[in-house]
Design a protein around this motif. Structure first.
Motif, short mmCIF file in Angstrom:
data_model
loop_
_atom_site.label_atom_id
_atom_site.label_comp_id
_atom_site.label_asym_id
_atom_site.label_seq_id
_atom_site.Cartn_x
_atom_site.Cartn_y
_atom_site.Cartn_z
N CYS A 8 -6.73 16.79 2.14
CA CYS A 8 -6.04 16.02 3.17
C CYS A 8 -4.60 16.51 3.30
O CYS A 8 -3.89 16.60 2.30
CB CYS A 8 -6.07 14.54 2.79
SG CYS A 8 -5.07 13.53 3.87
N LYS A 10 -2.09 15.03 4.38
CA LYS A 10 -1.11 13.97 4.13
C LYS A 10 -1.00 13.62 2.66
O LYS A 10 0.08 13.59 2.10
CB LYS A 10 -1.50 12.71 4.91
CG LYS A 10 -0.72 12.53 6.19
CD LYS A 10 -1.00 11.13 6.72
CE LYS A 10 -0.28 10.79 7.99
NZ LYS A 10 1.07 11.19 8.14
N CYS A 11 -2.14 13.34 1.99
CA CYS A 11 -2.07 12.87 0.61
C CYS A 11 -2.63 13.87 -0.38
O CYS A 11 -2.49 13.69 -1.59
CB CYS A 11 -2.79 11.53 0.48
SG CYS A 11 -4.57 11.69 0.67
N SER A 13 -5.68 14.60 -1.20
CA SER A 13 -6.96 14.34 -1.84
C SER A 13 -8.08 15.11 -1.13
O SER A 13 -7.98 15.42 0.06
CB SER A 13 -7.27 12.84 -1.85
OG SER A 13 -7.53 12.41 -0.54
N CYS A 23 -8.14 12.41 5.46
CA CYS A 23 -9.10 11.73 4.61
C CYS A 23 -9.28 10.29 5.12
O CYS A 23 -8.43 9.77 5.84
CB CYS A 23 -8.64 11.74 3.16
SG CYS A 23 -7.29 10.61 2.82
N SER A 25 -8.89 7.38 3.82
CA SER A 25 -7.85 6.38 3.54
C SER A 25 -6.61 6.61 4.40
O SER A 25 -5.98 5.66 4.87
CB SER A 25 -7.51 6.33 2.06
OG SER A 25 -6.87 7.50 1.67
N CYS A 26 -6.25 7.90 4.65
CA CYS A 26 -5.12 8.17 5.53
C CYS A 26 -5.46 7.79 6.97
O CYS A 26 -4.59 7.30 7.70
CB CYS A 26 -4.71 9.63 5.45
SG CYS A 26 -3.85 10.03 3.92
#
Ligand SMILES: [Zn+2]
Ligand SMILES: [Zn+2]
Length: 127
Positions: A8, A10-11, A13, A23, A25-26
């Motif tokens: 991902c 952004k994060c 993962s 992902c 969750s993002c």
């Protein structure tokens, strides 16, 4: 069978590749942030970008992305974002009107052959 996975952006993962390139969750976080913005704008239609950032506690770059992507309607007149060249507040395109004129002139100067080559059918659109 090989699963298409990616990190991902952004994060970081690992997730299964999808159309949004984020992902789950993002993606969920971004959706929640967008609906929070829309809620606030519904309550405060004359809210500026800065006020929206303060009220929502959402990262400025996220909100500017929403505006640029058209997720926050242009009908909210005070939602502006900075010109990519001089930082002036704008609501359309990537550059303010004075920078886009300067940019066009610079582009013409940088590529004179493009303008001068006969028979290419190239025409300049002067505003
Ligand atoms: Zn993520
Ligand atoms: Zn500008």
């Amino acid at each position: 069978m090989e699963l298409l996975t990616s990190n991902c952006p952004k994060c970081g993962s690992v997730y299964r590749k999808n159309v949004r390139n984020l992902c789950p969750s993002c993606t969920a976080k971004l959706d929640a942030e967008l609906s929070l913005c829309l809620d606030l704008l519904w309550k405060y239609p004359s809210c500026s970008t800065e006020e929206l950032i303060q009220h929502s506690n959402i990262n400025k770059s996220v909100i500017i992305q929403f505006i640029k992507e058209g997720k926050l309607p242009k009908s909210y007149r005070n939602l502006t974002y900075p010109c990519e060249c001089c930082g002036a507040s704008i609501r359309y395109n990537r550059l303010c009107s004075s920078c886009s004129v300067t940019f066009k002139e610079a582009a013409v100067q940088l590529s004179p052959k493009f303008v001068l080559t006969p028979g290419t059918g190239f025409m300049m659109n002067r505003i």
